[in-house]
Motif scaffolding. Structure first.
Motif, PDB file in Angstrom:
ATOM      1  N   GLU A 120      45.739  45.011  37.485  1.00  0.00           N
ATOM      2  CA  GLU A 120      45.495  44.860  36.048  1.00  0.00           C
ATOM      3  C   GLU A 120      44.105  44.273  35.769  1.00  0.00           C
ATOM      4  OE1 GLU A 120      47.436  41.006  34.390  1.00  0.00           O
ATOM      5  OE2 GLU A 120      48.775  41.689  36.013  1.00  0.00           O
ATOM      6  N   LYS A 121      43.507  43.638  36.784  1.00  0.00           N
ATOM      7  CA  LYS A 121      42.193  43.019  36.632  1.00  0.00           C
ATOM      8  C   LYS A 121      41.088  43.844  37.301  1.00  0.00           C
ATOM      9  CE  LYS A 121      43.528  38.899  34.900  1.00  0.00           C
ATOM     10  NZ  LYS A 121      42.993  38.270  33.690  1.00  0.00           N
ATOM     11  N   GLU A 122      41.411  45.038  37.745  1.00  0.00           N
ATOM     12  CA  GLU A 122      40.453  45.835  38.516  1.00  0.00           C
ATOM     13  C   GLU A 122      39.166  46.128  37.741  1.00  0.00           C
ATOM     14  OE1 GLU A 122      40.072  50.265  40.580  1.00  0.00           O
ATOM     15  OE2 GLU A 122      42.066  49.428  40.199  1.00  0.00           O
ATOM     16  N   LEU A 123      39.292  46.436  36.466  1.00  0.00           N
ATOM     17  CA  LEU A 123      38.112  46.773  35.661  1.00  0.00           C
ATOM     18  C   LEU A 123      37.113  45.614  35.630  1.00  0.00           C
ATOM     19  CD1 LEU A 123      36.684  48.812  33.864  1.00  0.00           C
ATOM     20  CD2 LEU A 123      37.944  47.877  31.906  1.00  0.00           C
ATOM     21  N   GLU A 124      37.624  44.393  35.575  1.00  0.00           N
ATOM     22  CA  GLU A 124      36.745  43.222  35.563  1.00  0.00           C
ATOM     23  C   GLU A 124      35.921  43.158  36.855  1.00  0.00           C
ATOM     24  OE1 GLU A 124      37.094  38.323  35.253  1.00  0.00           O
ATOM     25  OE2 GLU A 124      38.829  39.593  34.786  1.00  0.00           O
ATOM     26  N   GLU A 167      44.334  31.486  40.703  1.00  0.00           N
ATOM     27  CA  GLU A 167      44.127  32.349  41.865  1.00  0.00           C
ATOM     28  C   GLU A 167      43.085  33.424  41.542  1.00  0.00           C
ATOM     29  OE1 GLU A 167      46.665  35.738  44.272  1.00  0.00           O
ATOM     30  OE2 GLU A 167      47.681  33.864  43.734  1.00  0.00           O
ATOM     31  N   TRP A 168      43.182  33.993  40.359  1.00  0.00           N
ATOM     32  CA  TRP A 168      42.229  35.044  39.968  1.00  0.00           C
ATOM     33  C   TRP A 168      40.809  34.480  39.844  1.00  0.00           C
ATOM     34  CZ3 TRP A 168      41.703  39.859  40.483  1.00  0.00           C
ATOM     35  CH2 TRP A 168      40.733  40.551  39.774  1.00  0.00           C
ATOM     36  N   ALA A 169      40.708  33.259  39.345  1.00  0.00           N
ATOM     37  CA  ALA A 169      39.390  32.622  39.238  1.00  0.00           C
ATOM     38  C   ALA A 169      38.767  32.465  40.626  1.00  0.00           C
ATOM     39  CB  ALA A 169      39.521  31.273  38.546  1.00  0.00           C
ATOM     40  N   GLN A 170      39.607  32.148  41.613  1.00  0.00           N
ATOM     41  CA  GLN A 170      39.123  32.031  42.989  1.00  0.00           C
ATOM     42  C   GLN A 170      38.660  33.393  43.530  1.00  0.00           C
ATOM     43  OE1 GLN A 170      38.752  29.401  45.179  1.00  0.00           O
ATOM     44  NE2 GLN A 170      39.053  28.112  43.374  1.00  0.00           N
ATOM     45  N   ILE A 228      37.449  35.883  41.726  1.00  0.00           N
ATOM     46  CA  ILE A 228      36.163  36.163  41.077  1.00  0.00           C
ATOM     47  C   ILE A 228      35.041  35.401  41.765  1.00  0.00           C
ATOM     48  CG2 ILE A 228      34.814  35.845  38.968  1.00  0.00           C
ATOM     49  CD1 ILE A 228      36.678  38.182  38.759  1.00  0.00           C
ATOM     50  N   GLU A 229      35.280  34.128  42.034  1.00  0.00           N
ATOM     51  CA  GLU A 229      34.257  33.292  42.683  1.00  0.00           C
ATOM     52  C   GLU A 229      33.887  33.855  44.060  1.00  0.00           C
ATOM     53  OE1 GLU A 229      33.767  28.781  44.531  1.00  0.00           O
ATOM     54  OE2 GLU A 229      35.304  29.162  43.007  1.00  0.00           O
ATOM     55  N   HIS A 230      34.886  34.241  44.829  1.00  0.00           N
ATOM     56  CA  HIS A 230      34.613  34.730  46.180  1.00  0.00           C
ATOM     57  C   HIS A 230      34.086  36.167  46.175  1.00  0.00           C
ATOM     58  CE1 HIS A 230      36.762  31.072  47.250  1.00  0.00           C
ATOM     59  NE2 HIS A 230      36.281  31.220  48.473  1.00  0.00           N
ATOM     60  N   THR A 231      34.404  36.920  45.135  1.00  0.00           N
ATOM     61  CA  THR A 231      33.777  38.234  44.992  1.00  0.00           C
ATOM     62  C   THR A 231      32.283  38.066  44.747  1.00  0.00           C
ATOM     63  OG1 THR A 231      35.814  39.219  44.104  1.00  0.00           O
ATOM     64  CG2 THR A 231      33.755  40.395  43.681  1.00  0.00           C
ATOM     65  N   ASN A 232      31.933  37.081  43.925  1.00  0.00           N
ATOM     66  CA  ASN A 232      30.504  36.779  43.705  1.00  0.00           C
ATOM     67  C   ASN A 232      29.824  36.341  44.992  1.00  0.00           C
ATOM     68  OD1 ASN A 232      29.861  37.274  40.922  1.00  0.00           O
ATOM     69  ND2 ASN A 232      31.162  35.560  40.351  1.00  0.00           N
ATOM     70  N   LEU A 283      32.033  53.648  43.201  1.00  0.00           N
ATOM     71  CA  LEU A 283      32.790  52.457  43.605  1.00  0.00           C
ATOM     72  C   LEU A 283      34.254  52.793  43.859  1.00  0.00           C
ATOM     73  CD1 LEU A 283      33.149  49.430  44.019  1.00  0.00           C
ATOM     74  CD2 LEU A 283      33.281  49.161  41.537  1.00  0.00           C
ATOM     75  N   ASN A 284      34.713  52.442  45.054  1.00  0.00           N
ATOM     76  CA  ASN A 284      36.112  52.619  45.425  1.00  0.00           C
ATOM     77  C   ASN A 284      36.709  51.242  45.712  1.00  0.00           C
ATOM     78  OD1 ASN A 284      38.540  53.870  46.238  1.00  0.00           O
ATOM     79  ND2 ASN A 284      37.894  53.820  48.369  1.00  0.00           N
ATOM     80  N   ALA A 285      37.807  50.915  45.017  1.00  0.00           N
ATOM     81  CA  ALA A 285      38.409  49.580  45.160  1.00  0.00           C
ATOM     82  C   ALA A 285      39.804  49.684  45.766  1.00  0.00           C
ATOM     83  CB  ALA A 285      38.479  48.901  43.797  1.00  0.00           C
ATOM     84  N   LYS A 286      40.035  48.883  46.800  1.00  0.00           N
ATOM     85  CA  LYS A 286      41.352  48.801  47.421  1.00  0.00           C
ATOM     86  C   LYS A 286      41.827  47.352  47.328  1.00  0.00           C
ATOM     87  CE  LYS A 286      40.352  52.482  50.760  1.00  0.00           C
ATOM     88  NZ  LYS A 286      40.224  52.822  52.203  1.00  0.00           N
ATOM     89  N   MET A 287      42.993  47.162  46.727  1.00  0.00           N
ATOM     90  CA  MET A 287      43.502  45.801  46.524  1.00  0.00           C
ATOM     91  C   MET A 287      45.014  45.844  46.323  1.00  0.00           C
ATOM     92  SD  MET A 287      42.196  45.214  42.588  1.00  0.00           S
ATOM     93  CE  MET A 287      40.569  45.864  42.970  1.00  0.00           C
ATOM     94  N   PRO A 288      45.701  44.719  46.489  1.00  0.00           N
ATOM     95  CA  PRO A 288      47.145  44.668  46.241  1.00  0.00           C
ATOM     96  C   PRO A 288      47.461  44.994  44.778  1.00  0.00           C
ATOM     97  CG  PRO A 288      46.431  42.753  47.500  1.00  0.00           C
ATOM     98  CD  PRO A 288      45.186  43.452  47.050  1.00  0.00           C
ATOM     99  N   ASN A 289      48.632  45.545  44.552  1.00  0.00           N
ATOM    100  CA  ASN A 289      49.041  45.926  43.194  1.00  0.00           C
ATOM    101  C   ASN A 289      49.024  44.743  42.230  1.00  0.00           C
ATOM    102  OD1 ASN A 289      49.428  48.622  43.800  1.00  0.00           O
ATOM    103  ND2 ASN A 289      51.541  48.292  44.481  1.00  0.00           N
ATOM    104  N   LEU A 290      49.212  43.543  42.766  1.00  0.00           N
ATOM    105  CA  LEU A 290      49.237  42.343  41.924  1.00  0.00           C
ATOM    106  C   LEU A 290      47.937  42.180  41.138  1.00  0.00           C
ATOM    107  CD1 LEU A 290      50.792  39.738  41.159  1.00  0.00           C
ATOM    108  CD2 LEU A 290      49.695  38.634  43.142  1.00  0.00           C
TER     109      LEU A 290
END
Length: 291
Positions: A44-48, A128-131, A133-137, A34-41
């Motif tokens: 901190e939640k990448e592991l989740e 925002e993070w909850a959103q 997670i929802e859209h990742t699902n 798994l390779n993850a690309k995301m904004p630095n913001l």
């Protein structure tokens, strides 16, 4: 139900001040890569996010991309005055030491050096993070649907090829008796060419011939190959990831087909064995992409 490891899923989250695109794509791999690309913001939640994707997709070379389209400016850019001042003083001092009287624009030079601007970003909002997670699902569900559709095509193809191997195995049956008679005749004719027929001990000859033909007997190989094909079909129906298991079964099928070929001692049977190998190789290629 078979699933492919190849897939693509996407979801778009629209907030009041930004639009967030979540994309997941995957290719085949022995393990989860798994390779993850995301904004630095969001780092901190990448592991989740990794745990969420790993639990759902299980295997494959997976790439997660989260792109943010800001509708308003969230960045507060400020001059880093202490750094700029330090750069300027050092440049002025160096110019004086080198007797540089060109009146260079030291401020412009200083501004082009690293860390002269400070960018302050807002803290991550939990709503925002909850959103996200929802859209990742939602993206995961989309890629799983893609994988299931691809899996249906893979299943139809490998079933057809496994069935073809079974049909070819049936074509071996009528050739067996003819093969034994051909071998007997060939050995006898070759022996008569070098030894006088009257000097041949027929009993001893029959014993040796039986011993030789037993070595070429393919009854066990046929039974095992037939069982492997049956087990292959049963495994396809299992309601869990079966890619690795199917890979092991195809290895066993390959062993039996190779042994059939080495024992064939007959041109027509060799032709059938080559066709079996061709179908099996195509099955192996497809199995590599099965979850």
């Amino acid at each position: 139900m078979i699933q492919s490891m190849t897939g693509f899923g996407k979801a778009v989250c629209e907030l009041s001040n930004k639009k967030i695109h979540v994309e997941i794509k995957s290719l085949n791999s022995k393990q989860l890569d798994l390779n993850a690309k995301m904004p630095n913001l969001y780092r901190e939640k990448e592991l989740e996010l990794r745990n969420l994707i790993a639990a759902s997709l299980q295997r494959g070379k997976v790439e997660l991309n989260i792109n943010v389209e800001n509708l308003t400016s969230e960045k507060n850019v400020q001059l880093n005055e202490p750094v700029i001042t330090n750069y300027y003083q050092q440049l002025t001092k160096l110019a004086h030491q080198l007797n540089d009287n060109n009146n260079s624009d030291y401020l412009r030079i200083a501004m082009s050096l690293p860390d002269t601007l400070k960018v302050e970003q807002n803290e991550l909002d939990e709503n925002e993070w909850a959103q996200i997670i929802e859209h990742t699902n939602m993206a995961i569900e989309a890629i799983q649907q893609f994988r299931r559709q691809e899996g249906d095509s893979l299943e139809a193809d490998i079933k057809r090829r496994a069935s073809k191997i079974g049909e070819l195995l049936q074509q071996v049956e009528p050739l067996e008796k003819l093969r034994v008679e051909k071998i007997k005749t060939r050995i006898k004719d070759n022996l008569n060419e070098v030894i006088d027929k009257s000097k041949i001990d027929e009993n001893r000859f029959e014993q040796e011939l039986i011993f030789y033909i037993e070595k070429l007997d393919i009854s066990e190989e046929k039974v095992r190959l037939s069982n492997h094909i049956k087990y292959f079909y049963e495994t396809i129906q299992e309601d869990q990831p079966v890619g690795k298991k199917l890979g092991f079964i195809t290895q066993e099928m390959g062993r039996e087909i190779n042994t059939l070929g080495s024992k064939a001692n007959d041109a027509e049977m060799q032709r059938i064995v080559i066709q079996m190998k061709d179908e099996l190789e195509k099955i192996k290629e497809q199995v590599l992409n099965i979850l």
